[in-house]
Design a protein around this motif. Structure first.
Motif, short mmCIF file in Angstrom:
data_model
loop_
_atom_site.label_atom_id
_atom_site.label_comp_id
_atom_site.label_asym_id
_atom_site.label_seq_id
_atom_site.Cartn_x
_atom_site.Cartn_y
_atom_site.Cartn_z
N SER A 42 0.86 -1.18 0.00
CA SER A 42 0.00 0.00 0.00
C SER A 42 0.89 1.22 0.00
CB SER A 42 -0.90 0.01 1.25
OG SER A 42 -1.67 1.18 1.28
N CYS A 43 0.65 2.11 -0.94
CA CYS A 43 1.43 3.33 -1.02
C CYS A 43 0.50 4.53 -1.10
CB CYS A 43 2.34 3.28 -2.24
SG CYS A 43 3.43 4.70 -2.38
N ARG A 44 0.54 5.38 -0.11
CA ARG A 44 -0.27 6.60 -0.06
C ARG A 44 -1.77 6.34 -0.13
NH1 ARG A 44 2.38 10.27 -4.58
NH2 ARG A 44 4.54 10.08 -3.97
N SER A 45 -2.22 5.14 0.16
CA SER A 45 -3.64 4.86 0.06
C SER A 45 -4.24 4.27 1.32
CB SER A 45 -3.91 3.91 -1.11
OG SER A 45 -3.24 2.68 -0.91
N HIS A 47 -4.42 5.27 4.25
CA HIS A 47 -5.15 6.21 5.12
C HIS A 47 -6.61 6.37 4.68
CE1 HIS A 47 -3.79 8.83 1.85
NE2 HIS A 47 -4.76 9.65 2.17
N GLY A 72 5.37 5.37 1.56
CA GLY A 72 4.90 6.70 1.21
C GLY A 72 5.95 7.75 1.44
N ASP A 73 5.70 8.90 0.85
CA ASP A 73 6.61 10.04 1.00
C ASP A 73 5.83 11.33 1.16
OD1 ASP A 73 5.61 10.21 -1.54
OD2 ASP A 73 7.50 10.75 -2.48
N GLY A 74 4.63 11.23 1.73
CA GLY A 74 3.82 12.44 1.87
C GLY A 74 3.22 12.83 0.53
N SER A 75 2.92 14.09 0.40
CA SER A 75 2.36 14.60 -0.85
C SER A 75 2.89 16.00 -1.08
CB SER A 75 0.82 14.63 -0.78
OG SER A 75 0.38 15.71 0.02
N THR A 78 2.33 18.52 1.71
CA THR A 78 3.14 18.55 2.92
C THR A 78 4.61 18.87 2.67
OG1 THR A 78 3.49 16.15 2.78
CG2 THR A 78 1.63 16.92 4.11
N TYR A 107 -9.37 17.14 5.24
CA TYR A 107 -8.48 16.12 5.75
C TYR A 107 -8.45 16.16 7.28
CZ TYR A 107 -4.22 13.51 6.70
OH TYR A 107 -3.32 12.60 7.18
N THR A 149 -5.22 14.29 -7.19
CA THR A 149 -5.18 14.38 -5.74
C THR A 149 -6.56 14.64 -5.16
OG1 THR A 149 -4.81 16.79 -5.63
CG2 THR A 149 -2.85 15.37 -5.85
#
Length: 199
Positions: A42-45, A47, A72-75, A78, A107, A149
């Motif tokens: 799961s990557c960036r999903s 949450h 993940g690496d944030g977005s 951020t 958010y 996004t």
């Protein structure tokens, strides 16, 4: 997105078999007996999902030695580069101070880390890895990314989306050096196993 992923993986998958699933993650079941997944990513999903339910599903269907990888690496929201801060400010002039998310809301911090969720799951043997990532974006890349996004998708702007994109493109061009926007990030990978599983 699944078709694109399969196309990209085809030349490098070797003898590995890959199957796809579309639906709510916590309802997944293997497509055939003996096809229990050995890697669940799961990557960036994550949450956006019911995290305990997804981890319960993983425990139910995954192979004995399976690994759960959360990455993940944030977005861009951020990141703290000059151009991302300016872009976030522009988005806020159109949509308000709070970060948009979901169909109609804003958010909300989940209040728990992925590490907390994993500690309460069957996959509580966790190792963390961090990788420095240097990215080079073009203004076109960023505008395209924004469309995907939850905080700057076209529907949020209604009839002002074209106006926003034009202004965003101009802002990004003004921050680009030789047409490039640089962004340093840290890509975090959590690899989680059931205690006692072989690596």
């Amino acid at each position: 997105m699944l078709e694109t992923a399969l196309t990209a993986l085809e030349p490098v998958r070797g003898s590995c078999s890959i199957s796809t699933y579309t639906g709510e993650a916590h309802t997944f079941t293997p497509t055939a007996p003996g096809r229990a997944p050995t890697l669940i990513t799961s990557c960036r999903s994550l949450h956006w999902m019911g995290r305990p339910e997804v981890l319960d599903m993983a425990d139910r269907v995954a192979a004995v030695n399976a690994v759960v990888a959360i990455m993940g690496d944030g977005s861009l929201w951020t990141h703290a580069a000059d151009w991302t801060v300016a872009l976030r400010g522009l988005i806020q002039t159109y949509l308000g101070e709070e970060r948009r998310a979901g169909a109609h809301g804003t958010y909300a911090d989940p209040g728990r880390s992925y590490e907390d969720d994993l500690a309460d799951s069957a996959f509580n043997d966790v190792n963390e890895y961090r990788f420095a990532v240097a990215r080079a974006w073009t203004p076109e890349d960023v505008v395209g990314y924004l469309r995907t996004t939850s905080f700057a998708r076209p529907a949020l702007f209604a009839d002002r989306h074209h106006e926003f994109e034009a202004e965003a493109f101009g802002l990004l061009q003004s921050h680009a050096h030789s047409g490039v926007l640089e962004g340093d990030a840290e890509f975090t990978v959590l690899l989680a196993r059931r205690p006692g599983d072989a690596a």
